[in-house]
Design an enzyme around this catalytic site. Structure first.
Site, PDB file in Angstrom:
ATOM      1  N   HIS A  88     -24.187  49.248   1.631  1.00 18.67           N
ATOM      2  CA  HIS A  88     -24.166  49.616   3.047  1.00 18.67           C
ATOM      3  C   HIS A  88     -24.606  51.061   3.215  1.00 18.67           C
ATOM      4  O   HIS A  88     -24.127  51.951   2.510  1.00 18.67           O
ATOM      5  CB  HIS A  88     -22.748  49.441   3.611  1.00 18.67           C
ATOM      6  N   SER A  89     -25.547  51.303   4.126  1.00 20.05           N
ATOM      7  CA  SER A  89     -25.932  52.656   4.517  1.00 20.05           C
ATOM      8  C   SER A  89     -26.449  53.469   3.320  1.00 20.05           C
ATOM      9  O   SER A  89     -27.392  53.064   2.646  1.00 20.05           O
ATOM     10  CB  SER A  89     -24.733  53.332   5.197  1.00 20.05           C
ATOM     11  N   TYR A  90     -25.797  54.597   3.010  1.00 20.62           N
ATOM     12  CA  TYR A  90     -26.175  55.423   1.851  1.00 20.62           C
ATOM     13  C   TYR A  90     -26.231  54.613   0.570  1.00 20.62           C
ATOM     14  O   TYR A  90     -27.040  54.898  -0.331  1.00 20.62           O
ATOM     15  CB  TYR A  90     -25.169  56.578   1.722  1.00 20.62           C
TER      16      TYR A  90
END
Length: 237
Positions: free
Chosen positions: A76-78
Site C-alpha cells: 500500500h502506498s509507499y
C-alpha cells in the site's frame, strides 16, 4: 490456500489491515500483515538509519523465516517501493505483486521520483528538530485523513513519524526474473488535491495486458472499504 502478505505504507502499522485479514482468512487463506521497523510497536527502533532497505529486509526476512512460497505480495502506498524491491530479491517466492494505491517505481527511483510531492516531506524532515522524522498529517483535509473520515481517532493511534531515508533511498530492480511476475493495480478513486499518479502502462513487464481495478474511496481503502478490497484480493487466489 493462497498466502497473502500485506505490507502497510508510510506512517501506518500492520494494524491497518485488521478489517481485511479476517475476511481473507475466512475464505481459507493465510494472511501475514507485519509492522515495519520504526512503526507501531517497533517505533522505538526508528532513527535516521532506518530506510527503504530496512523495510525490504523486514519483508524478505519474513518470507525466508516463514518459508513462504507463491505469495500474493500487496503493498500500500509507499510500500509499492518495498514490494518491488522484495520481488527483485526473491522473485522465486512471489506469485503476484499487488500495488494498492501505491508507488510503482522504475529501477533507481526513490519515492520522490515516483511522487514529486514527497520531496516537500523530505525537505520538511531534514529541517525538523530531529532531522530525520517525517510526521504524519497533523489535521485531516476535507477528504479525511488518508481518506478516512469516520475512524480518524483509531487511525491516529497507529500513526508515527516516518524515517526520511525511506523516501530517499532508490529501489534496485536489476533482476530480470522480476519482470515475469504478474501485477495487479488497485487504485483509490478519491484523491486529495495535488496528488496524481502515473498512468499504468497498457502492457505489464511480463508482456500481458495491464490489470487495473478501482475502488470508489480514499487512500486507506483497507479501513474504509475492507469488504470490497478483500473481494478484489480474493479474485487473485
Amino acid at each position: 490456500m493462497t498466502t497473502y502478505l500485506l505490507v502497510h505504507g508510510a506512517w501506518h502499522t500492520g494494524e491497518c489491515w485488521t478489517r481485511v485479514t479476517p475476511l481473507l482468512e475466512a475464505a481459507g487463506h493465510r494472511v501475514l500483515a507485519p509492522t515495519l521497523t520504526g512503526d507501531g510497536d517497533k517505533a522505538h527502533l526508528a532513527g535516521p538509519e532506518v530506510g527503504l532497505d530496512t523495510h525490504v529486509a523486514d519483508v524478505a526476512g519474513l518470507i525466508r523465516e516463514e518459508d513462504l512460497a507463491d505469495v500474493v505480495l500487496v503493498g500500500h502506498s509507499y510500500a509499492g517501493l518495498v514490494i518491488s524491491s522484495v520481488a527483485n530479491e526473491r522473485p522465486d517466492r512471489i506469485a503476484r505483486l499487488v500495488y494498492l494505491d501505491a508507488m510503482v517505481p522504475e529501477d533507481g527511483e526513490s519515492a520522490a521520483d515516483v511522487l514529486s510531492v514527497t520531496q516537500a516531506l523530505i525537505d520538511l524532515a531534514l529541517t525538523s528538530e530531529s532531522g530525520w522524522g517525517v510526521p504524519p498529517v497533523p489535521e485531516p483535509p476535507p477528504a479525511g485523513l488518508f481518506g478516512v473520515t469516520d475512524d480518524i481517532a483509531w487511525l491516529r493511534t497507529m500513526l508515527s513519524d516516518q524515517p526520511v531515508r525511506c523516501l530517499q533511498q532508490p529501489v534496485r530492480l536489476d533482476n530480470p526474473a522480476t519482470r515475469s511476475i504478474p501485477r495487479t493495480h488497485i487504485h483509490c478513486a478519491v484523491k486529495p488535491e495535488g496528488f496524481s499518479r502515473r498512468a499504468v502502462p497498457a502492457v505489464q513487464p511480463n508482456g500481458t495486458p495491464a490489470e487495473v481495478w478501482e475502488l470508489p474511496t480514499g487512500h486507506d481503502c483497507m479501513i474504509t472499504m475492507p469488504a470490497e478490497l478483500s473481494e478484489l484480493l480474493l479474485k487473485l487466489a
